[in-house]
Motif scaffolding. Structure first.
Motif, PDB file in Angstrom:
ATOM      1  N   LEU A 132       0.777  -1.360   0.063  1.00  0.00           N
ATOM      2  CA  LEU A 132      -0.146   0.040  -0.002  1.00  0.00           C
ATOM      3  C   LEU A 132       0.836   1.359   0.120  1.00  0.00           C
ATOM      4  O   LEU A 132       0.414   2.163  -0.778  1.00  0.00           O
ATOM      5  N   THR A 133       1.847   1.329   0.689  1.00  0.00           N
ATOM      6  CA  THR A 133       2.722   2.370   0.816  1.00  0.00           C
ATOM      7  C   THR A 133       3.466   2.473  -0.595  1.00  0.00           C
ATOM      8  O   THR A 133       3.551   3.750  -0.788  1.00  0.00           O
ATOM      9  N   LEU A 134       3.852   1.785  -1.307  1.00  0.00           N
ATOM     10  CA  LEU A 134       4.406   1.898  -2.554  1.00  0.00           C
ATOM     11  C   LEU A 134       3.568   2.514  -3.407  1.00  0.00           C
ATOM     12  O   LEU A 134       3.632   3.341  -4.173  1.00  0.00           O
ATOM     13  N   ASP A 135       2.031   2.000  -3.564  1.00  0.00           N
ATOM     14  CA  ASP A 135       1.045   2.599  -4.313  1.00  0.00           C
ATOM     15  C   ASP A 135       0.842   3.969  -4.001  1.00  0.00           C
ATOM     16  O   ASP A 135       0.457   4.744  -4.934  1.00  0.00           O
ATOM     17  N   GLN A 136       0.919   4.250  -2.729  1.00  0.00           N
ATOM     18  CA  GLN A 136       0.444   5.645  -2.224  1.00  0.00           C
ATOM     19  C   GLN A 136       1.618   6.626  -2.720  1.00  0.00           C
ATOM     20  O   GLN A 136       1.647   7.710  -3.069  1.00  0.00           O
ATOM     21  N   GLY A 137       2.921   6.092  -2.604  1.00  0.00           N
ATOM     22  CA  GLY A 137       4.202   6.741  -3.158  1.00  0.00           C
ATOM     23  C   GLY A 137       3.974   7.191  -4.758  1.00  0.00           C
ATOM     24  O   GLY A 137       4.202   8.299  -4.865  1.00  0.00           O
ATOM     25  N   VAL A 138       3.669   6.261  -5.526  1.00  0.00           N
ATOM     26  CA  VAL A 138       3.462   6.298  -7.058  1.00  0.00           C
ATOM     27  C   VAL A 138       2.363   7.572  -7.173  1.00  0.00           C
ATOM     28  O   VAL A 138       2.457   8.462  -7.911  1.00  0.00           O
ATOM     29  N   ILE A 139       1.335   7.522  -6.455  1.00  0.00           N
ATOM     30  CA  ILE A 139       0.277   8.363  -6.526  1.00  0.00           C
ATOM     31  C   ILE A 139       0.716   9.706  -6.303  1.00  0.00           C
ATOM     32  O   ILE A 139       0.246  10.598  -6.905  1.00  0.00           O
ATOM     33  N   ALA A 140       1.165   9.942  -5.091  1.00  0.00           N
ATOM     34  CA  ALA A 140       1.843  11.152  -4.772  1.00  0.00           C
ATOM     35  C   ALA A 140       2.768  11.757  -5.812  1.00  0.00           C
ATOM     36  O   ALA A 140       2.935  13.047  -5.896  1.00  0.00           O
ATOM     37  N   ALA A 141       3.555  10.940  -6.453  1.00  0.00           N
ATOM     38  CA  ALA A 141       4.684  11.447  -7.164  1.00  0.00           C
ATOM     39  C   ALA A 141       4.103  11.748  -8.421  1.00  0.00           C
ATOM     40  O   ALA A 141       4.706  12.939  -9.347  1.00  0.00           O
ATOM     41  N   ALA A 142       3.055  11.592  -8.892  1.00  0.00           N
ATOM     42  CA  ALA A 142       2.510  11.985  -9.944  1.00  0.00           C
ATOM     43  C   ALA A 142       2.019  13.420 -10.170  1.00  0.00           C
ATOM     44  O   ALA A 142       2.600  14.180 -11.055  1.00  0.00           O
ATOM     45  N   PRO A 143       1.479  13.973  -9.067  1.00  0.00           N
ATOM     46  CA  PRO A 143       1.093  15.323  -9.251  1.00  0.00           C
ATOM     47  C   PRO A 143       2.548  16.121  -8.793  1.00  0.00           C
ATOM     48  O   PRO A 143       2.668  17.357  -9.450  1.00  0.00           O
ATOM     49  N   ALA A 144       3.342  15.362  -8.050  1.00  0.00           N
ATOM     50  CA  ALA A 144       4.586  16.190  -7.714  1.00  0.00           C
ATOM     51  C   ALA A 144       5.441  16.392  -9.087  1.00  0.00           C
ATOM     52  O   ALA A 144       6.078  17.323  -9.188  1.00  0.00           O
ATOM     53  N   ARG A 145       5.471  15.419  -9.782  1.00  0.00           N
ATOM     54  CA  ARG A 145       6.201  15.536 -11.077  1.00  0.00           C
ATOM     55  C   ARG A 145       5.576  16.694 -12.076  1.00  0.00           C
ATOM     56  O   ARG A 145       6.430  17.257 -12.660  1.00  0.00           O
ATOM     57  N   GLU A 146       4.200  16.953 -12.047  1.00  0.00           N
ATOM     58  CA  GLU A 146       3.553  17.877 -12.934  1.00  0.00           C
ATOM     59  C   GLU A 146       3.769  19.253 -12.239  1.00  0.00           C
ATOM     60  O   GLU A 146       4.057  20.021 -12.799  1.00  0.00           O
ATOM     61  N   LEU A 147       4.026  19.495 -10.927  1.00  0.00           N
ATOM     62  CA  LEU A 147       3.859  20.750 -10.091  1.00  0.00           C
ATOM     63  C   LEU A 147       5.426  21.116 -10.126  1.00  0.00           C
ATOM     64  O   LEU A 147       5.521  22.520 -10.184  1.00  0.00           O
ATOM     65  N   ARG A 148       6.313  20.356  -9.971  1.00  0.00           N
ATOM     66  CA  ARG A 148       7.697  20.566  -9.500  1.00  0.00           C
ATOM     67  C   ARG A 148       8.593  19.706 -10.489  1.00  0.00           C
ATOM     68  O   ARG A 148       9.209  18.664  -9.975  1.00  0.00           O
ATOM     69  N   PRO A 149       8.974  20.005 -11.871  1.00  0.00           N
ATOM     70  CA  PRO A 149       9.511  19.086 -12.592  1.00  0.00           C
ATOM     71  C   PRO A 149      10.857  18.552 -12.293  1.00  0.00           C
ATOM     72  O   PRO A 149      11.559  19.694 -11.798  1.00  0.00           O
TER      73      PRO A 149
END
Length: 46
Positions: free
Chosen positions: A2-19
């Motif tokens: 579950l932690t891995l899944d949440q990390g990937v979900i959190a990384a997606a918007p972070a990638r868009e907001l702060r390349p």
């Protein structure tokens, strides 16, 4: 898992907001110098 899944979900918007935010530590070598000593005290065996 579950932690891995949440990390990937959190990384997606972070990638868009702060390349480059997640990639920068890996490119500069800072991640390796901080993480490499951590498993040194572990004993791995079969």
């Amino acid at each position: 898992m579950l932690t891995l899944d949440q990390g990937v979900i959190a990384a997606a918007p972070a990638r868009e907001l702060r390349p480059g935010l997640a990639q920068r530590p890996f490119r500069t070598g800072g991640f390796r110098s901080r993480v490499r000593p951590l498993p040194a005290g572990e004993r791995f065996s079969i």
